[in-house]
Design an enzyme around this catalytic site. Structure first.
Site, mmCIF file in Angstrom:
data_model
loop_
_atom_site.group_PDB
_atom_site.id
_atom_site.type_symbol
_atom_site.label_atom_id
_atom_site.label_comp_id
_atom_site.label_asym_id
_atom_site.label_seq_id
_atom_site.Cartn_x
_atom_site.Cartn_y
_atom_site.Cartn_z
ATOM 1 N N ARG A 50 0.856 -1.181 0.000
ATOM 2 C CA ARG A 50 0.000 0.000 0.000
ATOM 3 C C ARG A 50 0.896 1.236 0.000
ATOM 4 O O ARG A 50 1.479 1.590 1.023
ATOM 5 C CB ARG A 50 -0.906 0.010 1.233
ATOM 6 C CG ARG A 50 -1.886 -1.159 1.294
ATOM 7 C CD ARG A 50 -2.671 -1.128 2.591
ATOM 8 N NE ARG A 50 -3.642 -2.218 2.667
ATOM 9 C CZ ARG A 50 -4.414 -2.462 3.730
ATOM 10 N NH1 ARG A 50 -4.327 -1.674 4.795
ATOM 11 N NH2 ARG A 50 -5.264 -3.468 3.730
ATOM 12 N N ASP A 52 1.873 5.254 -0.263
ATOM 13 C CA ASP A 52 1.304 6.492 0.274
ATOM 14 C C ASP A 52 0.988 7.485 -0.845
ATOM 15 O O ASP A 52 1.314 7.260 -2.010
ATOM 16 C CB ASP A 52 2.298 7.147 1.240
ATOM 17 C CG ASP A 52 2.477 6.348 2.513
ATOM 18 O OD1 ASP A 52 1.533 5.657 2.920
ATOM 19 O OD2 ASP A 52 3.581 6.419 3.099
ATOM 20 N N ARG A 197 11.144 5.873 3.376
ATOM 21 C CA ARG A 197 11.272 7.329 3.369
ATOM 22 C C ARG A 197 12.065 7.830 4.572
ATOM 23 O O ARG A 197 12.841 8.795 4.464
ATOM 24 C CB ARG A 197 9.894 7.978 3.312
ATOM 25 C CG ARG A 197 9.182 7.745 1.987
ATOM 26 C CD ARG A 197 7.714 8.153 2.042
ATOM 27 N NE ARG A 197 7.561 9.564 2.357
ATOM 28 C CZ ARG A 197 6.373 10.150 2.555
ATOM 29 N NH1 ARG A 197 5.246 9.426 2.456
ATOM 30 N NH2 ARG A 197 6.299 11.431 2.821
#
Length: 262
Positions: A50, A52, A197
């Protein structure tokens, strides 16, 4: 029947992969709407990961079930005719009912691309993360090496991450350089929310000289997100591959993003 899908998308104009409330654009809902139109019944797709808001994919894998009988071209070409230009199905492949895009994946792979230049590029807008301070590539490589292996990644996940287990096994984290581009290539048995990230943010801080490479070791030791660096932008992140047992015989394509492939 159950079908597996290979998907690429440019995520700039979407609120991420997962279906949101009505009126909020997502990758999942956009593809489901098109497949439902072709199948003539509601279709739900399940993905390997999934992503972002603003994050891209060149090798997302998903699956769906259908009782509709359609030819290969109808599914693939029909879908790509109706899908917007920033989402494309790369392949479709029949699979057995025990295949599941999320639960059968044994590893996932991401690439994070940094454009390290004193000036921004209009042609790379949304496709990379622009970092204008000079980055020391060798320092970043040393720091990245400490993340390989089995670790508790509490310091590298979002505060709101809902995973009960913070331990992940990073198979490799390779850094390469192409002109002004620095490419982080990471594969693991799974990822926590914002893990890549946050890793990118820490490595850029080290590359800029704000911390020593050994800071990574300290973050792994303290297991505290508040001690970590800034979460890097989602615009440079790509989901590039999901790995499955060979018996499923899924198609394989060159790792993306496609504009970066030689």
């Amino acid at each position: 029947m159950r079908f597996a899908l290979g998907i690429d998308y440019e995520g700039t104009h979407y609120r991420g992969w997962q279906t949101q409330q009505e009126g909020v654009p997502s990758i999942q809902s956009t593809i489901e709407d098109v497949l439902s139109r072709i199948a003539d019944h509601p279709v739900i797709i399940h993905a390997a990961g999934r992503t972002d808001a603003g994050v891209h994919a060149s090798g997302m894998v998903a699956h769906f079930d259908t009782h509709a009988i359609r030819g290969h071209k109808s599914w693939l070409l029909g879908s790509n005719t109706w899908l917007p230009k920033d989402i494309a199905l790369r392949w479709i492949h029949p699979v057995s009912e025990d295949f599941h895009a999320r639960f059968k994946a044994v590893a996932r792979r991401y690439r994070y691309i940094i454009f390290n230049s004193g000036q921004r590029s209009s042609q790379l807008a949304g496709k990379v993360t622009w970092h204008y301070h000079p980055l020391n590539f060798e320092r970043m490589k040393i720091a990245a090496s400490y993340l390989v292996g089995q670790h508790n990644f509490n310091s590298f996940r979002a505060v709101g991450c809902q995973s009960r287990n913070p331990n992940r096994h990073v198979h490799f984290l390779n850094l390469t350089k192409r002109g002004s581009l620095i490419i982080l290539d990471i594969q693991a048995d799974g990822f926590l929310h914002h893990m890549v990230r946050n890793i990118a943010g820490v490595l850029m801080a080290i590359g800029e000289g704000k911390a020593e490479p050994e800071w990574v070791q300290e973050l792994l030791r303290v297991q505290d997100r508040t001690q970590g660096g800034v979460t890097a932008s989602g615009s440079g992140l790509y989901f590039v591959d999901a790995l499955y047992p060979p018996e499923f015989e899924l198609p394989k394509e060159p790792l993306g993003p496609l504009w970066l492939v030689d």
